[in-house]
Design a protein around this motif. Structure first.
Motif, short mmCIF file in Angstrom:
data_model
loop_
_atom_site.label_atom_id
_atom_site.label_comp_id
_atom_site.label_asym_id
_atom_site.label_seq_id
_atom_site.Cartn_x
_atom_site.Cartn_y
_atom_site.Cartn_z
N VAL A 184 -20.88 59.97 13.36
CA VAL A 184 -20.71 58.69 12.95
C VAL A 184 -21.39 58.74 11.75
CG1 VAL A 184 -20.35 57.72 15.09
CG2 VAL A 184 -22.95 57.81 14.15
N SER A 185 -21.18 57.58 10.90
CA SER A 185 -21.91 57.25 9.48
C SER A 185 -22.73 56.15 9.40
CB SER A 185 -20.76 57.40 8.40
OG SER A 185 -20.05 58.57 8.43
N ASP A 186 -24.14 56.22 9.23
CA ASP A 186 -24.81 55.14 9.21
C ASP A 186 -25.03 54.85 7.67
OD1 ASP A 186 -27.00 53.47 8.89
OD2 ASP A 186 -28.35 54.48 10.57
N VAL A 187 -24.33 53.84 7.60
CA VAL A 187 -24.29 53.26 6.00
C VAL A 187 -25.57 52.38 5.45
CG1 VAL A 187 -21.66 53.49 5.75
CG2 VAL A 187 -22.71 51.43 6.67
N THR A 188 -26.16 51.90 6.61
CA THR A 188 -27.47 51.18 6.50
C THR A 188 -28.49 51.85 5.89
OG1 THR A 188 -26.99 49.56 8.14
CG2 THR A 188 -29.24 49.72 7.37
N ARG A 189 -28.75 53.27 6.61
CA ARG A 189 -29.59 54.14 6.30
C ARG A 189 -28.99 55.41 5.15
NH1 ARG A 189 -31.20 52.21 11.24
NH2 ARG A 189 -33.29 51.44 11.42
N GLY A 190 -27.79 55.31 5.10
CA GLY A 190 -27.35 56.31 4.21
C GLY A 190 -27.25 57.44 4.99
N GLU A 191 -26.84 58.01 6.04
CA GLU A 191 -27.20 59.09 6.58
C GLU A 191 -26.13 59.24 7.71
OE1 GLU A 191 -31.25 59.24 8.08
OE2 GLU A 191 -30.89 58.02 10.00
N MET A 192 -25.88 60.52 7.97
CA MET A 192 -24.66 61.11 8.86
C MET A 192 -25.66 60.98 10.21
SD MET A 192 -23.10 64.74 9.86
CE MET A 192 -22.69 64.77 8.14
N GLU A 250 -13.43 46.64 11.92
CA GLU A 250 -14.78 46.23 11.62
C GLU A 250 -16.01 47.30 12.00
OE1 GLU A 250 -15.74 42.94 14.06
OE2 GLU A 250 -15.21 43.90 15.92
N PRO A 251 -17.02 47.39 11.12
CA PRO A 251 -18.04 48.46 11.41
C PRO A 251 -18.73 48.23 12.79
CG PRO A 251 -18.74 46.97 9.59
CD PRO A 251 -17.36 46.57 10.10
N GLY A 252 -19.37 49.17 13.26
CA GLY A 252 -20.04 48.89 14.61
C GLY A 252 -21.58 48.62 13.88
N GLN A 253 -22.42 48.50 15.36
CA GLN A 253 -23.93 48.20 15.22
C GLN A 253 -24.57 49.06 16.25
OE1 GLN A 253 -25.32 46.14 12.59
NE2 GLN A 253 -22.98 46.01 11.83
N LEU A 254 -25.51 49.82 15.63
CA LEU A 254 -26.37 50.55 16.27
C LEU A 254 -27.97 50.77 15.94
CD1 LEU A 254 -26.68 52.83 18.75
CD2 LEU A 254 -26.24 54.36 16.95
N GLU A 255 -28.70 50.01 16.98
CA GLU A 255 -30.16 49.74 16.64
C GLU A 255 -30.48 49.60 15.13
OE1 GLU A 255 -31.77 53.87 17.51
OE2 GLU A 255 -31.60 53.58 19.67
N GLY A 256 -29.64 48.36 14.64
CA GLY A 256 -30.22 47.49 13.53
C GLY A 256 -29.21 48.29 12.16
N THR A 258 -25.60 49.36 10.36
CA THR A 258 -24.35 49.40 10.57
C THR A 258 -23.50 50.86 10.38
OG1 THR A 258 -24.35 47.22 9.12
CG2 THR A 258 -22.28 48.36 8.98
N ILE A 259 -22.49 51.04 11.29
CA ILE A 259 -21.81 52.20 11.52
C ILE A 259 -20.47 52.25 11.31
CG2 ILE A 259 -21.50 54.22 13.10
CD1 ILE A 259 -24.81 53.67 12.40
N VAL A 260 -19.92 53.30 10.33
CA VAL A 260 -18.71 53.35 10.36
C VAL A 260 -18.09 54.89 10.47
CG1 VAL A 260 -18.82 51.72 8.43
CG2 VAL A 260 -18.80 54.01 7.89
#
Length: 385
Positions: A184-192, A250-256, A258-260
């Motif tokens: 998954v892609s964590d776009v909040t933290r900018g990391e895979m 819509e993106p998902g949420q995981l531990e604060g 945003t995940i795409v």
């Protein structure tokens, strides 16, 4: 109500079968691999590709016929869907029946706003300006909720008795070696993120991509025990996060965070099970299944801002993996050529004819690969052994 798709009839219609000569060639190519219970062991990685992932079903049918047993199973986006069903230990007939009765349009049954008007979703990603205009006017982050998909997958996995990563581990027929991983892609933290590993970063056991998107491979433990957080995490939720195509779902949420869609950072994580311990050959191969469209690979014509945006999105999803493949292909990738079918990743209204074509392309590509393009001996040579 359209007729239920019939993969048995598809195999008869397209002549999808293994002759005695085919089996002899494949057995010769696989012979150096150790057989356990008359099965060949391997890991597998599936590329993302939306509804085009139906082609993987045909490839998986061929693999079942030649007797491959999967240990590590991973995927991104649509590839994660196939991976999750395989990891649940359903046999190929059960998998085909699930897909045969699946109405892909049911995944689009819940829009995020009544004000979103987009007609046929098949060309949404080809017209990003209209898509973004819809979202700007409604204040939403995606056109469709991914809840219908999540609920469907959770019900299928519930029937199989493997809804969480812990259940997948404990109840697998090969529990001692079973791994299931989703990108998954964590776009909040900018990391895979690789799930379930990165739910507990200190427990992560896969090689991380180096700068530029190309993984740096290192010796890693094969499968440490899952932590409670990892054990209890929902597989359907992990796959839902991985297939959340930006702006479409819509993106998902995981531990604060945003995940795409994991495909934004690695649409084809072929590296995920590699362990290049110097001088130690792998115990079994990792095969990758990739969707190829030569028309899509042609240079893009950029005449305006819309073309530029579309090309940027596509480049973002493939550039890093293509660079890695140029270095680490090692003759282990099954290219399923979809050129000429003109089916898009978001063409959720697949007809039975579309499913026929995708399934047949997958089966024939896998058959050609194992009979004519791969051998364990050549693979080890390419890896330096």
């Amino acid at each position: 109500m359209p007729a239920v798709w019939n993969p048995v009839e598809t195999r008869r219609r397209f002549g999808l079968t293994l002759s005695a000569a085919d089996r002899a060639k494949i057995d010769a190519n696989m012979a150096p691999l150790a057989r356990v219970d008359q099965l060949f062991d391997a890991d597998v990685v599936f590329e993302g590709g939306g509804v085009l992932g139906t082609a993987f079903l045909g490839a998986v049918r061929l693999c079942a016929e030649i007797g491959i047993r999967w240990h590590g199973i991973a995927g991104t986006s649509a590839g994660a869907i196939t991976a999750s069903l395989l990891s649940a230990d359903m046999n190929i007939d059960q998998l085909e029946q699930i897909v045969a009765h699946l109405d892909y349009m049911s995944f689009l049954s819940k829009k995020t706003s009544r004000l979103i008007f987009n007609g046929d979703p098949s060309d949404d990603l080809e017209n990003p300006v209209l898509l973004l205009t819809n979202l700007a006017l409604t204040g939403e982050l995606g056109q469709y909720s991914s809840e219908p998909f999540r609920n469907w997958l959770d019900e299928v996995l519930k029937w199989a008795g493997k809804q969480t990563f812990g259940e997948m581990w404990d109840r697998s027929r090969i529990a001692a070696d079973r791994q299931f991983k989703v990108v998954v892609s964590d776009v909040t933290r900018g990391e895979m993120m690789v799930l379930p590993d990165d739910l507990e970063p200190s427990r992560a056991t896969v090689a991380r991509p180096a700068e530029g998107g190309v993984p740096t491979l290192a010796t890693v433990a094969y499968r440490p025990p899952l932590t409670p957080k990892q054990r209890n995490f929902s597989i359907a939720e992990a796959v839902r996060l991985s297939m959340s195509i930006p702006f479409f779902f819509e993106p998902g949420q995981l531990e604060g965070s945003t995940i795409v869609d994991g495909g934004i950072l690695s649409n084809f994580p072929l590296w995920i099970f590699d362990d290049d311990t110097p001088g130690v050959p792998p115990g079994w191969p990792t095969f990758g299944f990739r969707l190829v469209d030569r028309a899509e690979a042609a240079p893009k014509k950029i005449d305006g801002a819309t073309d530029l945006l579309s090309a940027m999105l596509k480049t973002m999803m493939v550039a890093g993996d293509r660079r890695y493949l140029s270095q680490r292909h090692q003759g282990r990738v099954v290219d399923i050529d979809l050129t000429g079918l003109k089916i898009t990743a978001t063409q959720f209204g697949l007809t039975n004819e579309h499913k026929d074509q995708l399934y047949a392309r997958g089966y024939l590509a896998a058959k050609d690969f194992f009979a004519n393009r791969w051998s364990w001996k050549n693979h080890l040579t390419l890896r330096g052994f």
